[in-house]
Design a protein around this motif. Structure first.
Motif, PDB file in Angstrom:
ATOM      1  N   TYR A  36       0.766  -1.376   0.139  1.00 23.25           N
ATOM      2  CA  TYR A  36       0.059  -0.108  -0.051  1.00 23.25           C
ATOM      3  C   TYR A  36       0.882   1.254   0.012  1.00 23.25           C
ATOM      4  CZ  TYR A  36      -4.305  -2.634   1.029  1.00 23.25           C
ATOM      5  OH  TYR A  36      -5.396  -3.217   0.866  1.00 23.25           O
ATOM      6  N   PRO A  44      -4.125   4.637   3.394  1.00 21.38           N
ATOM      7  CA  PRO A  44      -3.331   3.916   2.241  1.00 21.38           C
ATOM      8  C   PRO A  44      -4.109   3.487   1.147  1.00 21.38           C
ATOM      9  CG  PRO A  44      -3.639   2.984   4.623  1.00 21.38           C
ATOM     10  CD  PRO A  44      -4.550   4.034   4.815  1.00 21.38           C
ATOM     11  N   SER A  97     -13.163 -15.724   8.532  1.00 21.77           N
ATOM     12  CA  SER A  97     -14.437 -15.189   7.682  1.00 21.77           C
ATOM     13  C   SER A  97     -14.054 -14.078   6.539  1.00 21.77           C
ATOM     14  CB  SER A  97     -15.639 -14.760   8.412  1.00 21.77           C
ATOM     15  OG  SER A  97     -15.209 -13.859   9.398  1.00 21.77           O
ATOM     16  N   ALA A  98     -13.086 -13.379   7.149  1.00 22.89           N
ATOM     17  CA  ALA A  98     -12.591 -12.109   6.403  1.00 22.89           C
ATOM     18  C   ALA A  98     -11.037 -12.156   6.493  1.00 22.89           C
ATOM     19  CB  ALA A  98     -13.038 -10.736   6.802  1.00 22.89           C
ATOM     20  N   ARG A  99     -10.248 -11.918   5.574  1.00 20.73           N
ATOM     21  CA  ARG A  99      -8.946 -12.132   5.561  1.00 20.73           C
ATOM     22  C   ARG A  99      -8.460 -10.866   6.259  1.00 20.73           C
ATOM     23  NH1 ARG A  99      -8.400 -13.338  -0.544  1.00 20.73           N
ATOM     24  NH2 ARG A  99      -9.128 -15.134  -0.873  1.00 20.73           N
ATOM     25  N   LEU A 101      -5.787  -8.208   7.507  1.00 22.37           N
ATOM     26  CA  LEU A 101      -4.632  -7.946   7.101  1.00 22.37           C
ATOM     27  C   LEU A 101      -3.574  -7.665   8.297  1.00 22.37           C
ATOM     28  CD1 LEU A 101      -5.521  -5.197   4.314  1.00 22.37           C
ATOM     29  CD2 LEU A 101      -4.603  -7.528   4.115  1.00 22.37           C
TER      30      LEU A 101
ATOM     31  N   TYR B  31     -18.093  -5.811   3.400  1.00 21.91           N
ATOM     32  CA  TYR B  31     -17.030  -6.072   4.503  1.00 21.91           C
ATOM     33  C   TYR B  31     -16.760  -4.514   4.710  1.00 21.91           C
ATOM     34  CZ  TYR B  31     -16.951 -10.933   3.492  1.00 21.91           C
ATOM     35  OH  TYR B  31     -16.869 -12.392   3.491  1.00 21.91           O
ATOM     36  N   TYR B  33     -14.217  -2.213   7.592  1.00 17.08           N
ATOM     37  CA  TYR B  33     -13.000  -2.582   8.803  1.00 17.08           C
ATOM     38  C   TYR B  33     -12.894  -1.138   9.522  1.00 17.08           C
ATOM     39  CZ  TYR B  33     -12.197  -6.359   5.432  1.00 17.08           C
ATOM     40  OH  TYR B  33     -12.180  -7.480   4.549  1.00 17.08           O
ATOM     41  N   TYR B  35      -9.370   0.607  11.722  1.00 24.95           N
ATOM     42  CA  TYR B  35      -8.133   0.173  11.965  1.00 24.95           C
ATOM     43  C   TYR B  35      -7.625   1.520  12.726  1.00 24.95           C
ATOM     44  CZ  TYR B  35      -7.407  -3.191   8.350  1.00 24.95           C
ATOM     45  OH  TYR B  35      -7.413  -4.346   7.395  1.00 24.95           O
ATOM     46  N   LEU B  45      -5.940  -3.811  13.158  1.00 25.32           N
ATOM     47  CA  LEU B  45      -7.383  -3.845  13.030  1.00 25.32           C
ATOM     48  C   LEU B  45      -8.231  -3.892  14.190  1.00 25.32           C
ATOM     49  CD1 LEU B  45      -9.652  -4.567  10.927  1.00 25.32           C
ATOM     50  CD2 LEU B  45      -9.330  -6.973  11.463  1.00 25.32           C
ATOM     51  N   TYR B  48     -14.287  -5.301  12.845  1.00 22.67           N
ATOM     52  CA  TYR B  48     -14.757  -5.535  11.360  1.00 22.67           C
ATOM     53  C   TYR B  48     -16.293  -6.269  11.276  1.00 22.67           C
ATOM     54  CZ  TYR B  48     -13.266 -10.758  11.386  1.00 22.67           C
ATOM     55  OH  TYR B  48     -13.199 -12.023  11.698  1.00 22.67           O
ATOM     56  N   VAL B  50     -18.483  -8.379   8.542  1.00 23.58           N
ATOM     57  CA  VAL B  50     -18.818  -9.096   7.169  1.00 23.58           C
ATOM     58  C   VAL B  50     -20.075  -8.823   6.476  1.00 23.58           C
ATOM     59  CG1 VAL B  50     -16.872 -10.957   7.981  1.00 23.58           C
ATOM     60  CG2 VAL B  50     -19.658 -11.245   8.352  1.00 23.58           C
ATOM     61  N   LYS B  57     -14.375  -8.906  16.472  1.00 22.48           N
ATOM     62  CA  LYS B  57     -13.378  -8.540  17.012  1.00 22.48           C
ATOM     63  C   LYS B  57     -11.941  -8.675  16.084  1.00 22.48           C
ATOM     64  CE  LYS B  57     -14.897  -8.840  21.837  1.00 22.48           C
ATOM     65  NZ  LYS B  57     -14.609  -9.267  23.265  1.00 22.48           N
ATOM     66  N   PHE B  90      -8.713   4.677  10.752  1.00 24.93           N
ATOM     67  CA  PHE B  90      -9.001   4.612   9.360  1.00 24.93           C
ATOM     68  C   PHE B  90     -10.001   3.513   9.076  1.00 24.93           C
ATOM     69  CE2 PHE B  90      -5.858   6.820   7.072  1.00 24.93           C
ATOM     70  CZ  PHE B  90      -4.810   7.104   7.751  1.00 24.93           C
ATOM     71  N   GLY B  97     -14.499 -10.899   1.105  1.00 23.22           N
ATOM     72  CA  GLY B  97     -13.526 -11.123   2.195  1.00 23.22           C
ATOM     73  C   GLY B  97     -12.060 -11.191   1.619  1.00 23.22           C
ATOM     74  N   ALA B  99      -9.016  -9.714   1.294  1.00 17.30           N
ATOM     75  CA  ALA B  99      -8.465  -8.447   2.061  1.00 17.30           C
ATOM     76  C   ALA B  99      -7.733  -7.716   1.162  1.00 17.30           C
ATOM     77  CB  ALA B  99      -8.016  -8.695   3.354  1.00 17.30           C
ATOM     78  N   GLN B 102      -9.349  -3.845  -0.271  1.00 16.44           N
ATOM     79  CA  GLN B 102      -9.810  -2.772   0.715  1.00 16.44           C
ATOM     80  C   GLN B 102      -9.367  -1.528   0.458  1.00 16.44           C
ATOM     81  OE1 GLN B 102      -8.592  -3.475   4.770  1.00 16.44           O
ATOM     82  NE2 GLN B 102      -9.030  -5.861   4.766  1.00 16.44           N
ATOM     83  N   PHE B 104      -9.792   2.378   1.671  1.00 18.38           N
ATOM     84  CA  PHE B 104      -9.689   3.215   2.677  1.00 18.38           C
ATOM     85  C   PHE B 104     -10.111   4.529   2.800  1.00 18.38           C
ATOM     86  CE2 PHE B 104      -6.794   0.558   5.604  1.00 18.38           C
ATOM     87  CZ  PHE B 104      -6.491  -0.314   4.987  1.00 18.38           C
ATOM     88  N   GLY B 105     -10.658   5.083   3.758  1.00 15.95           N
ATOM     89  CA  GLY B 105     -11.167   6.263   4.028  1.00 15.95           C
ATOM     90  C   GLY B 105      -9.874   7.180   4.308  1.00 15.95           C
TER      91      GLY B 105
END
Lengths: 113, 113
Positions: A36, A44, A97-99, A101, B31, B33, B35, B45, B48, B50, B57, B90, B97, B99, B102, B104-105
């Protein structure tokens, strides 16, 4: 010991140089590898993604993965001032259930004009 | 198409105060997340989701709660803020799923005094 180690830098290079950024990891379950790019005060953004050992090229960027050595690299050819950013490596396994990172701490790169 | 947006951009809290960070995405992603990013620690993380109505968690969930009442929104709550929660937060979203995809905001900077 962190699961993912990344040299924080800072790294400063002249414009046009070849840049090498590296991460090592300890978790053999990691199968997916990402780089990233994060500009200052921004979120990122995904730069490169690979899931196999070997090289993957995209323009001036090459991602390299060596699973036997648990080592990944990002090479930037003909670096530009616009490449100045923090580069984060990230990895994930296939479980869950979700990869989720796992990120390295990031390497701050400055390309000088 | 705004992608992932976060509200607020910056906030100062006193120890013990509560607040909610809002994340919204317009990409119809399943999905989402949350961070936190701290110097030298990379991105970690917190929680998150799904899908709508689900949460789970992550690596550092203590002191935070989340809710996903609508598919496009993911809220992060701090019930009683502590100085250790000073960080940049973030939000990210992904279609599946996987990853590696992803998005990001722009982040929320939180300072807890």
């Amino acid at each position: 010991q962190k699961e993912v180690e990344q040299d924080p830098g800072p790294l400063s290079v002249p414009e046009g140089a070849i840049v090498s950024l590296n991460c090592t990891y300890s978790n053999s379950a990691f199968q997916y590898f990402m780089w990233y790019r994060q500009y200052s005060r921004k979120g990122p953004e995904l730069l490169m993604y690979t899931y196999s050992s070997g090289n993957k090229e995209d323009g001036r960027f090459t991602a390299q993965v060596d699973k036997s050595s648990k080592y990944i690299s990002l090479f930037i050819r003909d670096s530009q001032p616009s490449d100045s950013a923090t580069y984060l490596c990230a990895m994930s396994s296939t479980s869950g259930s979700a990869r989720q990172l796992t990120f390295g701490s990031g390497t701050q790169l400055t390309v000088l004009p | 198409n705004a992608g992932v947006t976060q509200t607020p951009k910056f906030r100062v809290l006193k120890t013990g105060q509560s607040m909610t960070l809002l994340c919204a995405q317009d990409m119809n992603h399943e999905y989402m997340y949350w961070y936190r990013q701290d110097p030298g620690m990379g991105l970690r993380l917190i929680h998150y989701s799904v899908g709508e109505g689900t949460t789970a968690k992550g690596e550092v969930p203590d002191g935070y709660n989340v809710s996903r009442l609508k598919k496009q929104n993911f809220l992060l709550g701090l019930e009683s803020a502590a100085p250790s929660q000073t960080s940049v937060y973030f939000c990210a979203s992904s279609y599946s799923g996987g990853a590696e995809t992803q998005y990001f905001g722009p982040g929320t900077r939180l300072l807890v005094l």
